[in-house]
Design an enzyme around this catalytic site. Structure first.
Site, PDB file in Angstrom:
ATOM      1  N   GLU A 137       0.830  -1.209   0.000  1.00 26.83           N
ATOM      2  CA  GLU A 137       0.000   0.000   0.000  1.00 26.83           C
ATOM      3  C   GLU A 137       0.863   1.256   0.000  1.00 26.83           C
ATOM      4  O   GLU A 137       0.519   2.269  -0.607  1.00 26.83           O
ATOM      5  CB  GLU A 137      -0.939   0.013   1.216  1.00 26.83           C
ATOM      6  N   THR A 162      -5.948   8.756  -6.388  1.00 28.37           N
ATOM      7  CA  THR A 162      -5.979   8.683  -4.922  1.00 28.37           C
ATOM      8  C   THR A 162      -5.294   9.914  -4.329  1.00 28.37           C
ATOM      9  O   THR A 162      -5.756  10.466  -3.335  1.00 28.37           O
ATOM     10  CB  THR A 162      -5.275   7.389  -4.432  1.00 28.37           C
TER      11      THR A 162
HETATM   12  P1  ADP Z   1      -7.554   1.078  -5.711  1.00 30.39           P
HETATM   13  O1  ADP Z   1      -8.044   2.503  -5.744  1.00 30.39           O
HETATM   14  O2  ADP Z   1      -8.419   0.179  -6.533  1.00 30.39           O
HETATM   15  O3  ADP Z   1      -7.330   0.575  -4.323  1.00 30.39           O
HETATM   16  P2  ADP Z   1      -4.936   1.850  -5.847  1.00 30.39           P
HETATM   17  O4  ADP Z   1      -5.019   3.272  -6.305  1.00 30.39           O
HETATM   18  O5  ADP Z   1      -4.787   1.550  -4.399  1.00 30.39           O
HETATM   19  O6  ADP Z   1      -6.180   1.045  -6.423  1.00 30.39           O
HETATM   20  O7  ADP Z   1      -3.697   1.139  -6.521  1.00 30.39           O
HETATM   21  C1  ADP Z   1      -3.379   1.285  -7.843  1.00 30.39           C
HETATM   22  C2  ADP Z   1      -1.928   1.735  -7.966  1.00 30.39           C
HETATM   23  O8  ADP Z   1      -1.015   0.709  -7.543  1.00 30.39           O
HETATM   24  C3  ADP Z   1      -1.604   2.009  -9.419  1.00 30.39           C
HETATM   25  O9  ADP Z   1      -0.766   3.137  -9.471  1.00 30.39           O
HETATM   26  C4  ADP Z   1      -0.856   0.769  -9.874  1.00 30.39           C
HETATM   27  O10 ADP Z   1       0.049   1.024 -10.923  1.00 30.39           O
HETATM   28  C5  ADP Z   1      -0.105   0.373  -8.611  1.00 30.39           C
HETATM   29  N1  ADP Z   1       0.194  -1.081  -8.582  1.00 30.39           N
HETATM   30  C6  ADP Z   1       1.414  -1.660  -8.575  1.00 30.39           C
HETATM   31  N2  ADP Z   1       1.304  -3.014  -8.517  1.00 30.39           N
HETATM   32  C7  ADP Z   1      -0.021  -3.291  -8.523  1.00 30.39           C
HETATM   33  C8  ADP Z   1      -0.745  -4.514  -8.473  1.00 30.39           C
HETATM   34  N3  ADP Z   1      -0.151  -5.704  -8.429  1.00 30.39           N
HETATM   35  N4  ADP Z   1      -2.077  -4.428  -8.432  1.00 30.39           N
HETATM   36  C9  ADP Z   1      -2.702  -3.220  -8.468  1.00 30.39           C
HETATM   37  N5  ADP Z   1      -2.061  -2.041  -8.516  1.00 30.39           N
HETATM   38  C10 ADP Z   1      -0.723  -2.069  -8.538  1.00 30.39           C
END
Ligand code: ADP
Length: 308
Positions: A128, A180
């Site tokens: 995270e 985010t």
């Molecule tokens: P969500 O809003 O769905 O929780 P996030 O914003 O937390 O998604 O996460 C997406 C970010 O994390 C993107 O910038 C993405 O490139 C990065 N990322 C890196 N590895 C992964 C992965 N294995 N799965 C999802 N996101 C990833």
């Protein structure tokens, strides 16, 4: 054991008034992950999806979690991970948390299952941190613990797993981008004491409602007077969707995580499907594609599909 295949669910963080402290696992959408133990302490990541996520271990959230485990636990082995991602990154449905928590859970099983749930949360939070710059556990905790989790504190880790009421969730993901970082930046840094008091009442009411299976109390408590009024402006048709959902019988709902997904809780499956249809048609009318997911609250979190 050398291989494991798992199903890792999407999550709804915040649960309206519990900004950064509450999260809930749902059944749909979910990712699948396959992990294999390697002879050398290296990490190999492969994606079978079309999301174009980095496969370099240090840039993928699953990769950094495994690298951290190798380093802190002084492991002689490494891991190969194949990620079949369905939870779209940036949806507000815990896409990064799923990969991070799945990596920690799967590696632990391959290593003999010696780590506690809190230790898995500890490692998964490094993912995270890579995704959002903040080591938060509100999506991670319900993936590891199942159901609804209260993150009383993430430093030190103090997670309270809550009751899983027998409710349906409907989540809509409109295909618009909400970063985010933007969703965090626009928040006010200071709040009025009278607003804080109202919010404390809602959070306490929500947790009491969840624990007592008091659906009316849950509905009355799903109000956020601090974050939602500011963040919802980033989400097209937020007010329309919320008002129409309540009219159709939703107990309540709001922004999922930092958006753009919106979720609602309902007592009946039929109500959830009516709301799902309405959500799709609201976005269709303004030419925004959307994906809608109806499922029960997921009391289990990660599930093992097979291990050998
Ligand atoms: P969500 O809003 O769905 O929780 P996030 O914003 O937390 O998604 O996460 C997406 C970010 O994390 C993107 O910038 C993405 O490139 C990065 N990322 C890196 N590895 C992964 C992965 N294995 N799965 C999802 N996101 C990833």
């Amino acid at each position: 054991m050398k291989n494991i295949k798992i199903k890792v669910p999407a999550t709804v963080a915040n649960l309206v008034c519990g900004f950064d402290i509450l999260g809930m696992a749902i059944h749909q959408p979910y990712d699948e992950m396959e992990l294999k133990i390697l002879e050398e302490p290296e990490v190999i990541i492969r994606h079978t999806d079309d999301f174009n996520l980095p496969e370099e271990a240090s840039k993928n959230v699953a990769g950094v979690v495994l690298q951290k485990m190798i380093e802190e636990l002084n492991l002689k082995n490494g891991f190969e991970v194949i990620i079949h991602k369905n939870i779209k990154p940036g949806s507000g449905l815990g896409s990064s948390a799923a990969s991070a928590a799945g990596a920690a859970f799967g590696a632990n099983r391959l290593l003999g299952n010696n780590l506690s749930k809190n230790e898995l949360v500890h490692f998964a939070m490094f993912g995270e941190e890579l995704a959002s710059g903040v080591r938060h556990a509100d999506n991670i905790a319900p993936i590891i613990y199942g159901g609804i989790s209260l993150v009383k504190s993430s430093h030190p880790i103090d997670i309270i797993p809550l009751n899983s009421p027998d409710l349906f969730t409907v989540a809509v993901h409109p295909q618009v981008e909400v970063k985010t970082s933007d969703a965090r930046q626009i928040l006010k840094k200071n709040i009025l004491l009278k607003d804080a008091v109202e919010q404390w009442g809602n959070i306490a009411g929500l947790i009491a409602g969840i624990e007592k299976n008091d659906f009316s109390l849950i509905g009355r408590s799903l109000n956020d007077i601090i974050v939602e009024p500011v963040r919802s402006i980033l989400i097209p048709q937020f007010d329309t969707i919320k008002t129409k959902s309540l009219k159709l019988g939703a107990l309540g709902g709001g922004i999922s995580g930092s958006g753009p997904s919106i979720f609602m809780l309902t007592e009946k499956e039929e109500t959830a499907y009516k709301i799902a249809q309405m959500m799709e048609s609201v976005y269709h009318q303004i030419d925004i594609e959307s994906f809608v997911y109806v499922s029960k609250i997921n009391p289990t979190g990660i599930e093992i599909i097979e291990e050998n």
